[in-house]
Scaffold this motif. Structure first.
Motif, short mmCIF file in Angstrom:
data_model
loop_
_atom_site.label_atom_id
_atom_site.label_comp_id
_atom_site.label_asym_id
_atom_site.label_seq_id
_atom_site.Cartn_x
_atom_site.Cartn_y
_atom_site.Cartn_z
N GLY A 190 0.79 -1.22 0.00
CA GLY A 190 0.00 0.00 0.00
C GLY A 190 0.82 1.27 0.00
N SER A 191 2.03 1.21 0.56
CA SER A 191 2.88 2.40 0.61
C SER A 191 3.59 2.69 -0.70
CB SER A 191 3.93 2.23 1.73
OG SER A 191 4.70 1.07 1.51
N ASP A 192 3.47 1.77 -1.67
CA ASP A 192 4.08 1.94 -2.99
C ASP A 192 3.06 2.60 -3.91
OD1 ASP A 192 5.25 1.74 -5.47
OD2 ASP A 192 5.95 -0.31 -5.18
N SER A 193 3.40 3.77 -4.45
CA SER A 193 2.45 4.51 -5.28
C SER A 193 2.09 3.77 -6.57
CB SER A 193 3.01 5.89 -5.63
OG SER A 193 4.20 5.78 -6.39
N THR A 194 2.91 2.77 -6.96
CA THR A 194 2.58 2.01 -8.16
C THR A 194 1.35 1.12 -7.97
OG1 THR A 194 4.08 0.19 -7.59
CG2 THR A 194 4.98 1.99 -8.93
N ALA A 195 0.88 0.99 -6.72
CA ALA A 195 -0.35 0.23 -6.49
C ALA A 195 -1.50 0.83 -7.28
CB ALA A 195 -0.68 0.20 -4.99
N ILE A 196 -1.52 2.15 -7.40
CA ILE A 196 -2.56 2.81 -8.20
C ILE A 196 -2.49 2.37 -9.65
CG2 ILE A 196 -3.25 5.04 -9.17
CD1 ILE A 196 -4.30 4.74 -6.43
N ASP A 197 -1.26 2.25 -10.19
CA ASP A 197 -1.09 1.80 -11.57
C ASP A 197 -1.65 0.38 -11.76
OD1 ASP A 197 1.33 3.78 -12.91
OD2 ASP A 197 1.17 3.69 -10.74
N TRP A 198 -1.32 -0.49 -10.81
CA TRP A 198 -1.79 -1.88 -10.90
C TRP A 198 -3.32 -1.94 -10.89
CZ3 TRP A 198 0.91 -5.95 -12.32
CH2 TRP A 198 2.29 -5.94 -12.18
N LEU A 199 -3.94 -1.17 -10.02
CA LEU A 199 -5.40 -1.20 -9.93
C LEU A 199 -6.04 -0.58 -11.17
CD1 LEU A 199 -6.12 -0.31 -6.18
CD2 LEU A 199 -5.88 -2.55 -7.27
N THR A 200 -5.41 0.46 -11.69
CA THR A 200 -5.94 1.12 -12.89
C THR A 200 -5.91 0.18 -14.10
OG1 THR A 200 -5.21 3.28 -12.07
CG2 THR A 200 -5.73 3.12 -14.41
N ASN A 201 -4.86 -0.64 -14.17
CA ASN A 201 -4.70 -1.55 -15.30
C ASN A 201 -5.28 -2.94 -15.05
OD1 ASN A 201 -3.23 0.29 -16.97
ND2 ASN A 201 -1.42 -0.06 -15.70
N ALA A 202 -5.90 -3.13 -13.89
CA ALA A 202 -6.44 -4.45 -13.55
C ALA A 202 -7.62 -4.81 -14.44
CB ALA A 202 -6.88 -4.46 -12.09
N PRO A 203 -7.83 -6.11 -14.74
CA PRO A 203 -8.98 -6.54 -15.54
C PRO A 203 -10.30 -6.14 -14.87
CG PRO A 203 -7.40 -8.33 -15.25
CD PRO A 203 -6.97 -7.23 -14.33
N ASP A 204 -11.32 -5.98 -15.67
CA ASP A 204 -12.65 -5.67 -15.13
C ASP A 204 -13.08 -6.77 -14.16
OD1 ASP A 204 -12.71 -3.44 -16.72
OD2 ASP A 204 -13.92 -4.37 -18.31
N ASN A 205 -13.81 -6.34 -13.13
CA ASN A 205 -14.35 -7.26 -12.13
C ASN A 205 -13.27 -7.97 -11.31
OD1 ASN A 205 -17.11 -6.78 -12.88
ND2 ASN A 205 -16.78 -8.12 -14.66
N SER A 206 -12.10 -7.36 -11.22
CA SER A 206 -11.06 -7.92 -10.35
C SER A 206 -11.49 -7.80 -8.89
CB SER A 206 -9.74 -7.18 -10.56
OG SER A 206 -9.19 -7.45 -11.83
N LEU A 207 -10.95 -8.67 -8.07
CA LEU A 207 -11.20 -8.60 -6.63
C LEU A 207 -10.01 -7.93 -5.96
CD1 LEU A 207 -12.88 -9.33 -4.11
CD2 LEU A 207 -11.61 -11.50 -4.03
#
Length: 293
Positions: free
Chosen positions: A171-188
């Motif tokens: 969570g402290s890594d700002s790249t987490a936002i990138d991963w979530l933005t690029n995640a497949p639809d309906n990811s958990l």
């Protein structure tokens, strides 16, 4: 303290009904509002003696506030007190230190109590919904921060043994936002967060919701600030206030969720595990006593 605390349901409930309480009830209510950190450790007898009322008055007071019993009231008060304690406050809590304190006995006893409480109160329907999400989601993102990253990593690493598409994010890594933005639809997106709730996990909870992912929150307190953004939440409460946290119950839940996935006998499981074992063998990843030097 009083002004800040009045937004909390347990204190707000007392303030709201204070004028309608009996004179002795008002004494109890005022004492708890002014001294929540003392009251949370008191038995009915100790609270009644501190306020100069009977134990029966304490029981009636708790019932008038809408709680099913004194234990339920103390749990609500404990959640409030825990959410506002600093590290120095926690070190000064009863039982944390002092001559003759059997810390090992205390730690083991409290972990056992927490496990027992969870076992007796768990909603199996919620667990079934979580397992279904873990099985059916196209991708899973496990997120934790600070101490809760330990649980996120443990859950994520365990899930890689039973399915593909599992990602562990810090969570402290700002790249987490990138991963979530690029995640497949309906990811958990699964956020594990424990008291005292890092702000970055609150922001990631908001982001996951905005990105229309399914958000699961696993936490230790009903007042966790990430819960309002969740589609599904699992609260693993503790009866005592920790210095850092109580790991046993959350670890136990993670083990159960993974085992339940295995027990569902998804036809993809065997293929996935055989593929993993083959890669371990080919790359000499794990110790194998039967392998020739």
């Amino acid at each position: 303290m009083m002004n800040d605390s009045q937004a909390h349901p347990v204190i707000k409930g007392i303030v709201k009904q204070l004028d309608s309480l009996t004179p002795k009830g008002k004494i109890l209510g005022s004492y708890i509002i002014q001294n929540p950190r003392k009251a949370v450790f008191m038995t009915t007898k100790e609270l009644s003696e501190a306020c100069g009322v009977s134990e029966a008055t304490v029981v009636r007071f708790v019932g008038q506030l809408g709680y099913g019993g004194y234990g339920e009231f103390l749990q609500a008060l404990r959640d409030f007190v825990d959410s506002g304690l600093s590290l120095p406050d926690r070190v000064d809590l009863p039982g944390m230190k002092g001559p003759g304190t059997d810390l090992l006995h205390r730690v083991v006893f409290e972990e056992m109590n927490n496990l027992r409480q969870f076992y007796e109160a768990i909603d199996m329907d919620v667990l079934a919904q979580i397992v279904a999400q873990l099985q059916e989601s196209p991708a899973i993102y496990l997120i934790g921060s600070r101490v809760s990253y330990t649980f996120a990593y443990y859950m994520g690493w365990s899930l890689t043994k039973v399915r593909r598409g599992v990602h562990i994010l810090k969570g402290s890594d700002s790249t987490a936002i990138d991963w979530l933005t690029n995640a497949p639809d309906n990811s958990l997106v699964t956020i594990i967060t424990t008291s005292r709730y890092p702000n970055e996990l609150i922001k990631l909870g908001k982001a996951a919701r905005r990105l229309q992912h399914n958000l699961l929150v696993i936490t230790d307190n009903r007042l966790c600030p990430v819960i309002p953004f969740a589609h599904l939440s699992l609260v693993v409460p503790s009866r005592s206030i920790p210095l850092i946290g109580y790991p046993s119950t959350i670890s136990c839940i993670i083990n159960y969720l993974v085992l339940e996935l295995v027990n569902r006998q998804d036809p993809r499981l065997n293929e996935h595990q055989e593929r993993l074992e083959q890669m371990y063998l080919e790359n000499d990843i794990l110790f194998n006593m039967y392998t020739d030097d």
